[in-house]
Design an enzyme around this catalytic site. Structure first.
Site, PDB file in Angstrom:
ATOM      1  N   SER A  92      38.327  42.733  50.180  1.00 49.46           N
ATOM      2  CA  SER A  92      38.436  41.960  48.782  1.00 49.46           C
ATOM      3  C   SER A  92      38.803  43.380  47.881  1.00 49.46           C
ATOM      4  CB  SER A  92      37.222  41.512  48.543  1.00 49.46           C
ATOM      5  OG  SER A  92      37.247  40.618  47.018  1.00 49.46           O
ATOM      6  N   HIS A  96      41.582  45.965  37.468  1.00 53.75           N
ATOM      7  CA  HIS A  96      41.776  45.925  35.802  1.00 53.75           C
ATOM      8  C   HIS A  96      42.420  47.165  35.270  1.00 53.75           C
ATOM      9  CE1 HIS A  96      39.368  42.060  35.535  1.00 53.75           C
ATOM     10  NE2 HIS A  96      38.612  42.557  36.488  1.00 53.75           N
ATOM     11  N   HIS A 106      44.176  40.460  42.456  1.00 51.21           N
ATOM     12  CA  HIS A 106      43.165  40.088  43.453  1.00 51.21           C
ATOM     13  C   HIS A 106      43.947  39.998  44.654  1.00 51.21           C
ATOM     14  CE1 HIS A 106      41.233  36.726  45.507  1.00 51.21           C
ATOM     15  NE2 HIS A 106      40.186  37.576  45.519  1.00 51.21           N
ATOM     16  N   ASN A 108      42.159  39.167  49.079  1.00 44.65           N
ATOM     17  CA  ASN A 108      41.203  39.017  49.647  1.00 44.65           C
ATOM     18  C   ASN A 108      41.663  38.661  51.306  1.00 44.65           C
ATOM     19  OD1 ASN A 108      39.098  36.878  51.270  1.00 44.65           O
ATOM     20  ND2 ASN A 108      37.978  38.549  50.251  1.00 44.65           N
ATOM     21  N   ARG A 110      40.171  37.872  55.037  1.00 44.35           N
ATOM     22  CA  ARG A 110      38.805  37.558  55.749  1.00 44.35           C
ATOM     23  C   ARG A 110      38.683  36.866  57.173  1.00 44.35           C
ATOM     24  NH1 ARG A 110      39.530  34.737  51.228  1.00 44.35           N
ATOM     25  NH2 ARG A 110      39.351  32.478  51.470  1.00 44.35           N
ATOM     26  N   HIS A 141      56.392  36.758  43.633  1.00 44.70           N
ATOM     27  CA  HIS A 141      56.446  35.523  44.326  1.00 44.70           C
ATOM     28  C   HIS A 141      57.562  35.813  45.544  1.00 44.70           C
ATOM     29  CE1 HIS A 141      53.651  32.507  42.860  1.00 44.70           C
ATOM     30  NE2 HIS A 141      53.626  33.128  41.683  1.00 44.70           N
ATOM     31  N   HIS A 171      37.771  23.777  33.557  1.00 42.70           N
ATOM     32  CA  HIS A 171      37.140  23.738  31.862  1.00 42.70           C
ATOM     33  C   HIS A 171      38.178  23.975  30.915  1.00 42.70           C
ATOM     34  CE1 HIS A 171      35.830  27.652  33.084  1.00 42.70           C
ATOM     35  NE2 HIS A 171      35.619  27.875  31.828  1.00 42.70           N
TER      36      HIS A 171
END
Length: 299
Positions: A92, A96, A106, A108, A110, A141, A171
């Protein structure tokens, strides 16, 4: 070739090594600090953190391989209530940068299996620019589409849409960034299918370093000022909100009594929140907010 957990784990350790070497070379001065840790219930990992490099302000490249009794929450995710042990391993990464002109990234990859015989792969790469640049977004992309197309032309559109849905700050009604690809619960049907899925996961893992070092070199010298740094702190705040409220990986790590420092390494060194922030009309900040939508076709 039979792909087993030892073979997969070995690849993940090699991937961590290769990515750390590539990032150190691209950064210039930054070097990773390594913490070896053990999980009381079984397994452990290698947490590598780079801080205050030339380009990367704070970044982590983590490997883990943990095992033990599967919790009720984990069993529920696998649609089973039969008691079982689990084994989970992966790499992972969150980086920054100092500069608001270099994006956050980011990745990851797994693998997870239960002693009952069930197993699955997951992973993905997504990019979170502080300022959305259409050319950079298209290039990013296209790299992911090319990687996916080597295995199945259906992968990119499906996993791109999955990323749009997953990396969505509900949110706030905005995406975390410009997305990328995300896939989860890819369950092998037989040994050949498992080998094919593992090859795809390797493709994604191996794509990371060339993609991000490209942005490090391309954008590191772009000028910025106080306005851009303030905006960067606000965008980092959004990143924190997603990771603490919505990210399943963070929740899984905490639920399985993982190493807290490693789980929360994705947090930026500094972030900010401004009450009811409104960007200046017509500003680059407003343009970026307007671009943080699901379903944008970049390629």
């Amino acid at each position: 070739m039979i792909v087993d957990k030892q073979h997969i784990t070995s690849y993940f350790t090699e991937l961590q090594d290769a990515i750390c070497q590539a990032l150190e070379a691209a950064d210039g001065s930054g070097r990773f600090r390594e913490d070896l840790w053990e999980r009381q219930e079984g397994g452990g990992g290698r947490t590598r953190i780079l801080q205050n490099g030339d380009v990367i302000e704070k970044g982590g490249v983590l490997f883990s391989a943990v095992h033990g009794a599967a919790s009720e929450a984990v069993l529920k995710q696998m649609n089973t209530h039969e008691p079982a042990d689990f084994y989970a391993t992966g790499v992972s990464i969150v980086l920054h940068p100092h500069s608001p002109m270099v994006p956050i990234i980011h990745m990851n990859v797994r693998y997870f299996e239960l002693s009952t015989g069930q197993s699955w792969f997951g992973g993905g790469i997504d990019l979170t620019p502080h300022y959305v640049n259409a050319g950079d977004a298209r290039w990013f992309h296209q790299q992911l589409k090319t990687a996916c197309d080597r295995h199945d032309p259906a992968y990119y559109p499906a996993y791109k849409a999955w990323a749009d849905d997953y990396f969505f700050i509900r949110h706030r009604a905005e995406t975390r960034g410009i997305g990328g690809i995300f896939f989860d619960y890819l369950r092998p049907e037989n040994d050949d299918h498992k080998a094919a899925l593992f090859a795809f996961v390797q493709e994604v893992g191996n794509a990371f370093a060339p993609i991000y070092t490209h942005f490090m070199q391309k954008n590191r010298a772009l000028p910025f000022g106080e306005t851009e740094k303030k905006w960067q702190m606000l965008r980092r705040g959004r990143y924190v909100e997603f990771n603490l409220v919505w990210d399943r990986g963070t929740k899984f790590g905490l639920e399985t009594n993982g190493r807290t420092e490693s789980i929360l390494m994705s947090m930026p060194p500094q972030a900010n929140w401004v009450y009811d922030y409104q960007p200046e009309p017509g500003s680059l900040e407003e343009q970026t907010l307007n671009a943080l939508k699901k379903g944008v076709s970049w390629v």
